[in-house]
Design an enzyme around this catalytic site. Structure first.
Site, PDB file in Angstrom:
ATOM      1  N   LYS A  13       0.833  -1.210   0.000  1.00 51.40           N
ATOM      2  CA  LYS A  13       0.000   0.000   0.000  1.00 51.40           C
ATOM      3  C   LYS A  13       0.871   1.264   0.000  1.00 51.40           C
ATOM      4  CE  LYS A  13      -2.040  -1.177   3.899  1.00 51.40           C
ATOM      5  NZ  LYS A  13      -1.376  -2.468   4.165  1.00 51.40           N
ATOM      6  N   ARG A  88      -9.927   0.710   8.156  1.00 51.21           N
ATOM      7  CA  ARG A  88      -9.371  -0.577   8.538  1.00 51.21           C
ATOM      8  C   ARG A  88     -10.420  -1.491   9.167  1.00 51.21           C
ATOM      9  NH1 ARG A  88      -3.777   0.129   8.206  1.00 51.21           N
ATOM     10  NH2 ARG A  88      -2.651  -1.350   9.471  1.00 51.21           N
ATOM     11  N   ARG A 127      11.539  -5.846   4.641  1.00 53.87           N
ATOM     12  CA  ARG A 127      11.315  -4.405   4.440  1.00 53.87           C
ATOM     13  C   ARG A 127      12.247  -3.585   5.336  1.00 53.87           C
ATOM     14  NH1 ARG A 127       5.532  -2.069   5.403  1.00 53.87           N
ATOM     15  NH2 ARG A 127       5.840  -3.059   7.396  1.00 53.87           N
ATOM     16  N   ARG A 162      10.969  -1.476  11.306  1.00 49.05           N
ATOM     17  CA  ARG A 162       9.950  -0.907  12.186  1.00 49.05           C
ATOM     18  C   ARG A 162       9.803  -1.741  13.461  1.00 49.05           C
ATOM     19  NH1 ARG A 162       4.969   0.114   8.103  1.00 49.05           N
ATOM     20  NH2 ARG A 162       3.935  -1.146   9.677  1.00 49.05           N
ATOM     21  N   ARG A 173      -0.609  -9.244  13.130  1.00 52.16           N
ATOM     22  CA  ARG A 173      -1.169  -8.221  12.217  1.00 52.16           C
ATOM     23  C   ARG A 173      -1.946  -8.883  11.088  1.00 52.16           C
ATOM     24  NH1 ARG A 173       4.031  -5.295  10.776  1.00 52.16           N
ATOM     25  NH2 ARG A 173       2.884  -4.214   9.147  1.00 52.16           N
TER      26      ARG A 173
HETATM   27  P1  AP5 Z   1       4.838  -1.641   1.827  1.00 51.07           P
HETATM   28  O1  AP5 Z   1       4.542  -0.742   0.678  1.00 51.07           O
HETATM   29  O2  AP5 Z   1       5.601  -1.086   2.985  1.00 51.07           O
HETATM   30  O3  AP5 Z   1       3.514  -2.397   2.326  1.00 51.07           O
HETATM   31  P2  AP5 Z   1       2.263  -1.865   3.127  1.00 51.07           P
HETATM   32  O4  AP5 Z   1       1.070  -2.563   2.567  1.00 51.07           O
HETATM   33  O5  AP5 Z   1       2.241  -0.367   3.148  1.00 51.07           O
HETATM   34  O6  AP5 Z   1       2.614  -2.486   4.546  1.00 51.07           O
HETATM   35  P3  AP5 Z   1       2.468  -1.928   6.006  1.00 51.07           P
HETATM   36  O7  AP5 Z   1       3.151  -2.935   6.915  1.00 51.07           O
HETATM   37  O8  AP5 Z   1       2.943  -0.500   6.127  1.00 51.07           O
HETATM   38  O9  AP5 Z   1       0.979  -1.999   6.233  1.00 51.07           O
HETATM   39  P4  AP5 Z   1       0.258  -2.123   7.541  1.00 51.07           P
HETATM   40  O10 AP5 Z   1      -1.106  -2.022   7.036  1.00 51.07           O
HETATM   41  O11 AP5 Z   1       0.527  -3.302   8.392  1.00 51.07           O
HETATM   42  O12 AP5 Z   1       0.907  -0.956   8.421  1.00 51.07           O
HETATM   43  P5  AP5 Z   1       0.444   0.529   8.726  1.00 51.07           P
HETATM   44  O13 AP5 Z   1       1.649   1.357   8.716  1.00 51.07           O
HETATM   45  O14 AP5 Z   1      -0.719   0.917   7.883  1.00 51.07           O
HETATM   46  O15 AP5 Z   1       5.628  -2.904   1.230  1.00 51.07           O
HETATM   47  C1  AP5 Z   1       6.104  -3.937   2.076  1.00 51.07           C
HETATM   48  C2  AP5 Z   1       7.484  -4.407   1.577  1.00 51.07           C
HETATM   49  O16 AP5 Z   1       7.332  -5.057   0.330  1.00 51.07           O
HETATM   50  C3  AP5 Z   1       8.496  -3.280   1.350  1.00 51.07           C
HETATM   51  O17 AP5 Z   1       9.775  -3.765   1.675  1.00 51.07           O
HETATM   52  C4  AP5 Z   1       8.409  -3.011  -0.157  1.00 51.07           C
HETATM   53  O18 AP5 Z   1       9.642  -2.519  -0.674  1.00 51.07           O
HETATM   54  C5  AP5 Z   1       8.097  -4.400  -0.684  1.00 51.07           C
HETATM   55  N1  AP5 Z   1       7.244  -4.366  -1.860  1.00 51.07           N
HETATM   56  C6  AP5 Z   1       6.097  -3.647  -2.003  1.00 51.07           C
HETATM   57  N2  AP5 Z   1       5.555  -3.879  -3.192  1.00 51.07           N
HETATM   58  C7  AP5 Z   1       6.383  -4.772  -3.812  1.00 51.07           C
HETATM   59  C8  AP5 Z   1       6.356  -5.425  -5.061  1.00 51.07           C
HETATM   60  N3  AP5 Z   1       5.363  -5.180  -5.927  1.00 51.07           N
HETATM   61  N4  AP5 Z   1       7.344  -6.298  -5.372  1.00 51.07           N
HETATM   62  C9  AP5 Z   1       8.350  -6.550  -4.497  1.00 51.07           C
HETATM   63  N5  AP5 Z   1       8.444  -5.958  -3.289  1.00 51.07           N
HETATM   64  C10 AP5 Z   1       7.460  -5.094  -2.956  1.00 51.07           C
HETATM   65  O19 AP5 Z   1      -0.119   0.361  10.210  1.00 51.07           O
HETATM   66  C11 AP5 Z   1       0.727   0.049  11.307  1.00 51.07           C
HETATM   67  C12 AP5 Z   1      -0.111  -0.053  12.575  1.00 51.07           C
HETATM   68  O20 AP5 Z   1      -0.762   1.205  12.848  1.00 51.07           O
HETATM   69  C13 AP5 Z   1      -1.259  -1.064  12.531  1.00 51.07           C
HETATM   70  O21 AP5 Z   1      -0.824  -2.370  12.859  1.00 51.07           O
HETATM   71  C14 AP5 Z   1      -2.219  -0.466  13.591  1.00 51.07           C
HETATM   72  O22 AP5 Z   1      -1.793  -0.757  14.893  1.00 51.07           O
HETATM   73  C15 AP5 Z   1      -2.083   1.018  13.368  1.00 51.07           C
HETATM   74  N6  AP5 Z   1      -3.064   1.566  12.388  1.00 51.07           N
HETATM   75  C16 AP5 Z   1      -2.782   2.150  11.195  1.00 51.07           C
HETATM   76  N7  AP5 Z   1      -3.905   2.537  10.566  1.00 51.07           N
HETATM   77  C17 AP5 Z   1      -4.937   2.195  11.382  1.00 51.07           C
HETATM   78  C18 AP5 Z   1      -6.351   2.312  11.285  1.00 51.07           C
HETATM   79  N8  AP5 Z   1      -6.941   2.874  10.213  1.00 51.07           N
HETATM   80  N9  AP5 Z   1      -7.096   1.822  12.296  1.00 51.07           N
HETATM   81  C19 AP5 Z   1      -6.539   1.276  13.391  1.00 51.07           C
HETATM   82  N10 AP5 Z   1      -5.203   1.123  13.551  1.00 51.07           N
HETATM   83  C20 AP5 Z   1      -4.404   1.580  12.553  1.00 51.07           C
END
Ligand code: AP5
Length: 215
Positions: A13, A88, A127, A162, A173
């Site tokens: 994402k 979410r 990552r 992270r 997660r």
């Molecule tokens: P990346 O782009 O970083 O993936 P992502 O989907 O953004 O993963 P996140 O871990 O950031 O998502 P998340 O939803 O768990 O965390 P968030 O920060 O939102 O890509 C991942 C890896 O793959 C990277 O190394 C990248 O280089 C590689 N990659 C990507 N695409 C690729 C491809 N096509 N080919 C090869 N490699 C690739 O949330 C963190 C925490 O915050 C949550 O656990 C929760 O506690 C809280 N939180 C956040 N939002 C909310 C909400 N709305 N409600 C409640 N709690 C929330």
């Protein structure tokens, strides 16, 4: 553009959102980035959110909705936005729907990034993220590594893992995603807004999204 990006943790994402931002001045709004910045700054929000985040649990809906109601009314959202990691839960999606009505916001569509679980686990353990809060460039030691001495190619800051990237937190997660976030796929299908993309290459995904925006 005004779009939502859905997908499991590690689906890509953040990577896709950052690529889309460069297209038309739309901004990326990542609730994960907002929360991590609050934790780093030691604000009240950060103190409340940290425990949930470290466990891999979702932060309570009320905290998130307070953040997003304010954020979506900031002037930089007028050109467009890419919501990354929000909504979410079904409750957040319902509340966002009401908020969009109130603020007269029309979403273009909702992108669902479909990635198999084994690929996700591999991506999350490999990552790395730029430690500079202003940059937060995303790297992957296999597919998109930082410099040889572990620095960000954009700003030169250290690239780190992270706090929620322990194996235990990653598994939790993913379970949380299946239980609370995956139902949003059906929700947005019913709303007639869902578009599915197999997230193989982020650049290809961006090309497909561009085509959908034109049509
Ligand atoms: P990346 O782009 O970083 O993936 P992502 O989907 O953004 O993963 P996140 O871990 O950031 O998502 P998340 O939803 O768990 O965390 P968030 O920060 O939102 O890509 C991942 C890896 O793959 C990277 O190394 C990248 O280089 C590689 N990659 C990507 N695409 C690729 C491809 N096509 N080919 C090869 N490699 C690739 O949330 C963190 C925490 O915050 C949550 O656990 C929760 O506690 C809280 N939180 C956040 N939002 C909310 C909400 N709305 N409600 C409640 N709690 C929330």
């Amino acid at each position: 553009m005004k779009i939502i990006i859905l997908g499991a943790p590690g689906a890509g994402k953040g990577t896709v959102a950052k690529l889309l931002c460069g297209l038309d001045g739309s901004i990326q709004i990542s609730t994960g980035d907002i929360l991590r910045a609050a934790v780093r700054a030691g604000t009240e929000l950060g103190k409340k959110a940290k425990g949930f985040m470290d466990r891999g649990d979702l932060v309570p809906d009320t905290l998130i909705m307070d953040i997003m109601e304010a954020r979506l009314q900031e002037p930089d959202c007028e050109k467009g936005f890419i919501l990354d990691g929000f909504p979410r839960t079904i409750n957040q999606a319902e509340e966002l729907k009401d908020l969009c009505k109130k603020l007269n916001i029309k979403l273009d569509f909702v992108v669902n990034l479909e990635v198999p679980r084994d690929v996700i686990l591999d991506r999350l353990t490999t990552r790395r993220t730029c430690s500079n809060p202003e940059c937060q460039e995303i790297y992957n030691i296999k597919s998109n590594p930082p410099t040889a001495d572990g620095k960000c190619k954009k700003c030169g800051s250290a690239v780190i893992q992270r706090d929620d990237e322990t194996e235990e937190a990653i598994v939790y997660r993913l379970e949380t995603y299946n239980e609370k976030t995956a139902p949003l796929i059906g929700f947005y299908e019913n709303e007639g807004l869902l578009k599915k993309f197999a997230s193989i290459s982020s650049k290809e995904t961006v090309e497909e999204i561009k085509k959908s925006l034109k049509s």
